[in-house]
Design an enzyme around this catalytic site. Structure first.
Site, PDB file in Angstrom:
ATOM      1  N   ARG A  58      95.945   3.025  84.648  1.00 49.25           N
ATOM      2  CA  ARG A  58      95.544   2.636  83.302  1.00 49.25           C
ATOM      3  C   ARG A  58      94.740   3.774  82.674  1.00 49.25           C
ATOM      4  NH1 ARG A  58      93.501  -2.363  86.126  1.00 49.25           N
ATOM      5  NH2 ARG A  58      95.301  -3.746  86.263  1.00 49.25           N
ATOM      6  N   PHE A  85     104.204  -8.488  81.585  1.00 48.53           N
ATOM      7  CA  PHE A  85     103.635  -8.939  82.868  1.00 48.53           C
ATOM      8  C   PHE A  85     102.141  -8.588  82.885  1.00 48.53           C
ATOM      9  CE2 PHE A  85     108.035  -7.551  83.548  1.00 48.53           C
ATOM     10  CZ  PHE A  85     108.625  -8.684  84.092  1.00 48.53           C
ATOM     11  N   ASP A 127     103.024 -12.791  79.384  1.00 51.25           N
ATOM     12  CA  ASP A 127     103.007 -13.249  80.774  1.00 51.25           C
ATOM     13  C   ASP A 127     103.550 -14.678  80.792  1.00 51.25           C
ATOM     14  OD1 ASP A 127     101.289 -12.040  83.415  1.00 51.25           O
ATOM     15  OD2 ASP A 127     101.843 -14.159  83.528  1.00 51.25           O
ATOM     16  N   SER A 128     104.091 -15.092  81.940  1.00 52.86           N
ATOM     17  CA  SER A 128     104.599 -16.463  82.036  1.00 52.86           C
ATOM     18  C   SER A 128     103.492 -17.432  82.455  1.00 52.86           C
ATOM     19  CB  SER A 128     105.761 -16.516  83.030  1.00 52.86           C
ATOM     20  OG  SER A 128     105.359 -15.966  84.262  1.00 52.86           O
ATOM     21  N   ALA A 135     109.264 -12.499  80.628  1.00 55.71           N
ATOM     22  CA  ALA A 135     109.256 -11.153  80.045  1.00 55.71           C
ATOM     23  C   ALA A 135     110.646 -10.735  79.558  1.00 55.71           C
ATOM     24  CB  ALA A 135     108.731 -10.150  81.064  1.00 55.71           C
ATOM     25  N   ASP A 194     105.017  -3.755  84.116  1.00 58.83           N
ATOM     26  CA  ASP A 194     104.293  -3.812  85.399  1.00 58.83           C
ATOM     27  C   ASP A 194     104.558  -5.157  86.088  1.00 58.83           C
ATOM     28  OD1 ASP A 194     102.547  -3.440  87.502  1.00 58.83           O
ATOM     29  OD2 ASP A 194     100.740  -3.783  86.318  1.00 58.83           O
ATOM     30  N   CYS A 235     105.694  -2.318  92.399  1.00 64.56           N
ATOM     31  CA  CYS A 235     104.800  -2.471  93.548  1.00 64.56           C
ATOM     32  C   CYS A 235     105.592  -2.939  94.775  1.00 64.56           C
ATOM     33  CB  CYS A 235     103.660  -3.429  93.230  1.00 64.56           C
ATOM     34  SG  CYS A 235     104.200  -5.056  92.705  1.00 64.56           S
TER      35      CYS A 235
END
Ligand code: SAH
Length: 393
Positions: free
Chosen positions: A209, A225, A247-248, A276, A296, A336
């Protein structure tokens, strides 16, 4: 302490620093030896050389994790304190002692132990029966860290069940009133150590970031996300004109709003609760464009066998995101998934760009923050990768 012999050549990886012994690398059947999950044993090579002390769990695939040499002594807590002190010394050097990942398991020589710190509160994960057996010593050793007043066990990861352990999310000692506030990259974030995702915050993206912030002045930012708005809220603080966090999870978005307010950027922040992929589609239908789009997502590839499907998902989400980037804007694309290499992600990004006729120029390679150090003998400790790229049509 009992001695367990390994098969020929099973020691090779360990001699290069790797800490794991798979069940089939032991000489003979582990299940027949009456071992208690978490018990410490001495590992011996096929040629009868001592390889060190490991804790074992005969019921799981990663049946042994190496802790150190027999001389270290594992019951009195001295070994634990030395390793913890060493982990803390590195974080002090990095300047993240108050807000950061203090212990990153195998990379810090503490297999199965993860500790994140939110100012006065520690959020601790014990991932294995071996670490669970050391629970009282771990609790005591962490209590002596200056400024820490509470400890939360975040022992609710799925892997605990395989290890034969209960799942729990509880306060061990001290008082925790959520949210607990942290500072990062000039913004403020309220963390829920007991109920947030994973241990509560994704410190692994902190350095990334920071790497983006020089480029967000005057930008319209889309944070896909978003979780608590790590990217979006920081960007707003660093001069972005607007940030839309998608975001969900409703609770993640509630924390985005709280964080934006605490960081003094509420007026620039918008939230959208949606999948998303669907959000990208509707934003495109509305002809919306952004100067910076952050992708992300959670790990799309959790196991090796999901690799192909997952690679496709990375390509799809990046394609959808790229369609929303204004000419000359930036895409920040992360993964990730340990089983997805940086090259794999770059390929997915390139294919996504080519399929919509866009051209990319990568200006930054991203990796997990420095408080998630990589063990060079254990590729498993390296998992987060990403790219910042400029987008031209
Ligand atoms: N970008 C965050 C971390 C993301 S974690 C940070 O910097 O801190 C992944 C997030 O994706 C979670 O908050 C989860 O709720 C959300 N998520 C998972 N699947 C999703 C989907 N299909 N659409 C939108 N959000 C999703």
């Amino acid at each position: 302490m009992r001695a367990l012999r390994l098969k020929p050549d099973a020691d090779r990886r360990l001699r290069l620093g790797h800490l794991w012994v798979y069940a089939n690398e032991f000489d003979g059947k582990l299940g027949t030896l009456g071992l208690t999950p978490g018990e410490c044993v001495e590992l011996v090579s096929a040629k009868s050389q001592s390889l060190g002390v490991a804790y074992v769990n005969p019921n799981v695939l990663i049946a042994g994790r190496l802790l150190g040499t027999p001389a270290d002594g594992f019951d009195g807590g001295a070994w634990l304190r030395r390793r913890i002190d060493s982990a803390l010394a590195l974080r002090a050097r990095l300047g993240v002692l108050e807000y950061g990942r203090l212990i990153f398991g195998e990379s810090d020589g503490l297999p199965g132990l993860v500790v994140d710190r939110y100012g006065p509160v520690l959020s601790v994960q014990l991932g294995t029966a071996g670490m669970e057996a050391l629970k009282p010593q771990i609790s005591a050793a962490l209590q002596s860290i200056a400024g820490v007043t509470a400890l939360v066990w975040r022992n609710d990861a799925a892997g605990r069940e395989l290890e034969g352990l209960e799942r729990e999310s509880t306060v061990a000692w001290g008082e925790v009133s959520e949210p607990v506030w942290i500072e990062e990259n000039g913004a403020r974030f309220g963390i829920a150590p007991l109920s947030g995702q994973k241990t509560g915050w994704f410190y692994d993206q902190r350095d990334n970031r920071a790497a983006l912030m020089p480029f967000v002045g005057g930008a319209r930012v889309l944070d896909l996300f978003s979780y608590g708005g790590g990217w979006g809220v920081c960007a707003a603080v660093h001069g972005a004109t607007s940030a839309l966090c998608v975001d969900s999870s409703a609770s993640a978005l509630a924390s985005v709003e709280r964080n934006a307010q605490a960081s003094g950027v509420s007026a620039k922040l918008t939230i959208l609760k949606d999948d998303a992929f669907d959000a990208c589609k509707s934003l495109r239908d509305q002809s919306q464009r952004f100067d910076v789009v952050v992708v992300d997502p959670p790990a799309f590839i959790k196991r090796k066998k999901d690799a192909e499907q997952g690679a496709l998902a990375y390509r799809r989400i990046n394609e959808a995101a790229l369609r929303l980037v204004a000419d000359g804007g930036l895409i920040v694309s992360c993964s990730c998934s340990h089983h997805f290499s940086a090259e794999g992600l770059l390929d997915a990004l390139n294919r996504a760009a080519r399929s919509i006729g866009a051209h990319l120029r990568v200006i930054r390679r991203l990796a997990q923050s420095a408080d998630h150090p990589i063990h060079p003998g254990m590729p498993e400790t390296e998992y987060l990768k990403g790219f910042i790229a400029e987008v031209r049509r």
